[in-house]
Enzyme design. Structure first.
Site, PDB file in Angstrom:
ATOM      1  N   CYS A 128      -6.060  -1.044  -1.804  1.00  0.00           N
ATOM      2  CA  CYS A 128      -5.891  -0.044  -0.738  1.00  0.00           C
ATOM      3  C   CYS A 128      -5.152  -0.614   0.467  1.00  0.00           C
ATOM      4  CB  CYS A 128      -7.254   0.468  -0.293  1.00  0.00           C
ATOM      5  SG  CYS A 128      -8.177   1.333  -1.562  1.00  0.00           S
TER       6      CYS A 128
ATOM      7  N   VAL B  89      -1.884   1.077   2.086  1.00  0.00           N
ATOM      8  CA  VAL B  89      -1.940   1.729   3.394  1.00  0.00           C
ATOM      9  C   VAL B  89      -0.840   1.206   4.315  1.00  0.00           C
ATOM     10  CG1 VAL B  89      -3.315   1.952   5.499  1.00  0.00           C
ATOM     11  CG2 VAL B  89      -4.371   2.345   3.274  1.00  0.00           C
TER      12      VAL B  89
END
Length: 512
Positions: free
Chosen positions: A153, A157
């Site tokens: 993640c 991001v």
């Protein structure tokens, strides 16, 4: 308390000792601030009813025990099916530790995957330097033949561009220019482990086959197992193909990596599909996927870029295996050997022996889309009646396909297919509409404890039982294993419910 080294006890016995029980009691009274046992019992009973079920199914902002993993788990699972391949995760150490341990706890095997060890500064400035240094160290220290890169993640991001990063790392001399470094973007906040498998498989095949397309085929058929955690299935697949005399390439074969022999010497990269065979897979006659929903992007890539025919064949149960073998026979002109005909007969005979115990039994099932489809199809052949079918990572296409096979069977009329629901939803379903047994992975043991409904452990992960992953579940031999697990769970429960001498033991029979 001093321990006698000759009388070390395991945790089951240890925490029943008086001093530990006293600690637990004090912790509960002084620190937890828990409600009274009566209030806990009252609320517990309320959560078993229809009123709570309606509230439970109305929630939108919370997931409880989702029955799926995140994308990088599937990505690194796909990567280790190729010879000498080291999974490399662009992300933090903590994430990669989770991925490794999740697979190691299931297989009871070491699982190697490295991390670029991104921390706060990388989250602000990007992870390029981590990539450059990480690839260099991985290449020099672990000596892989290929490094397969995926993301967590954090990297997604902040927008790390893996293709550009890998190019920069090669230009910086971290790894040779011709060294294969396929990659896949695998954000954990969308999709699941099955999505990650598909993304990585596509990434690896596109990397290895670049510029390798020829004017004529190599005469082989490719087989993509999908996110299939039963190592016995690849071996059973190879055995059946060998009996038929079919020339094949498995994309990818991680059965030896995940079930390596103990020889006294450590091998970091046991087995795997050879890289040259994977590179030549673009020249095969066709590609057969054994799972539909873990190979969507990969099959689209094969059809578009390789101009190669693809098929989805799920060789589970009698009907599924029949279709698999007959289709392969039509594709290759190879006859189905007598040995496989005999195995079919043995499975049919075993199903006949057990049919009376399974016919009419109501069941629930949860797990990955292809596993649910395959196991449910087989149980319908046995006359079992599905009631709750729950798939957190299923989509509308999966729901329509399931509803089609359910409507085609006289035993599937009562079933409801629930997609994007979790195991706390299933808890409400099992309490309000009980079944005779349910099928799922180890996380279902909490449902078993609460509902007292017998549980058949099929799927991934299986943390709390040993060796089930070593058995095949596909083909006629795999059908025998599935049948064995289901019918003997039913018989075990029958014995447990009829074992009180003089009260219920009128049905505590020696012969079943």
């Amino acid at each position: 308390m001093p321990q006698n080294p000759e009388k070390i006890v395991d945790h089951v016995q240890l925490f029943q000792q008086p001093e530990y029980q006293e600690l637990f009691k004090n912790k509960h009274e002084q620190f937890e601030g828990a409600h009274s046992p009566e209030e806990v019992q009252r609320v517990s009973e309320w959560t078993k009813g229809w009123e709570y079920r309606e509230k439970n199914f109305a929630r939108q902002a919370l997931t409880v025990n989702p029955a799926k993993g995140c994308q990088p788990v599937g990505a690194i699972f796909a990567a280790v099916g190729f010879e000498g391949t080291l999974p490399f995760v662009q992300g933090s150490q903590g994430c990669v530790a989770y991925f490794r341990t999740h697979l190691s706890r299931h297989y009871k095997e070491p699982f190697s995957a490295v991390s670029s060890s991104m921390t706060e500064d990388a989250a602000v400035f990007g992870g390029l330097n981590n990539m450059i240094e990480g690839l260099q160290v991985s290449y020099q220290l672990y000596k892989p033949k290929m490094i397969a890169v995926c993301t967590t993640c954090m990297a997604e991001v902040i927008g790390d561009d893996l293709g550009a990063f890998i190019t920069n790392a090669k230009n910086a001399g971290s790894i040779p220019q011709d060294f294969p470094v396929p990659f896949a973007h695998t954000p954990s906040f969308v999709g699941s482990h099955t999505t990650g498998y598909d993304n990585m498989m596509k990434g690896i095949l596109s990397n290895l086959t670049e510029g390798k397309k020829k004017d004529k085929t190599n005469g082989k058929i490719n087989f993509i197992p999908g996110f299939d955690t039963y190592v016995g299935n690849n071996r059973e697949l190879k055995r059946m193909l060998g009996l038929m005399g079919i020339d094949y390439t498995i994309l990818a074969d991680n059965s030896d990596y995940l079930d390596a022999p103990n020889t006294g010497e450590y091998d970091m990269y046991p087995g795997g599909t050879k890289l040259e065979d994977a590179a030549d897979s673009c020249n095969a006659e066709a590609t057969v996927a054994l799972q539909r929903y873990t190979t969507t992007k990969t099959r689209e890539y094969i059809e578009t870029k390789w101009k190669q025919q693809t098929k989805v064949l799920r060789p589970f149960g009698v009907k599924g295996t029949d279709e698999f073998l007959m289709t392969l026979s039509e594709m290759t002109g190879k006859p189905i050997p007598q040995e496989l005909e005999d195995e079919r007969g043995r499975l049919v005979d075993a199903m006949t022996d057990s049919y009376a115990w399974i016919h009419g039994k109501k069941f629930a099932i949860y797990g990955d889309p292809d596993l649910i489809y395959s196991v449910t199809s087989f149980l319908l052949e046995l006359g079992a009646e599905p009631v709750h079918i729950l798939c957190n990572n299923g989509d509308e296409e999966f729901k329509k396909e399931m509803e089609a096979i359910l409507s085609a069977s006289p035993f599937g009329k009562q079933a409801t297919v629930w997609i994007q629901k979790d195991l706390w939803h299933l808890r409400s379903l099992l309490f309000t509409e009980p079944v005779d047994f349910f099928v799922g992975n180890s996380y279902g043991k909490y449902l078993w404890r609460d509902t007292k409904i017998p549980m058949v452990r099929i799927g991934y992960p299986l943390f709390d039982r040993h060796h089930l992953h070593r058995y095949p579940t596909l083909g006629y031999q795999g059908g025998l294993n599935l049948l064995n697990w289901v019918v003997n769970t039913i018989l075990d429960e029958l014995d447990r419910s009829s074992n009180i001498a003089g009260k219920t033991d009128i049905s505590f029979d020696l012969i079943r």
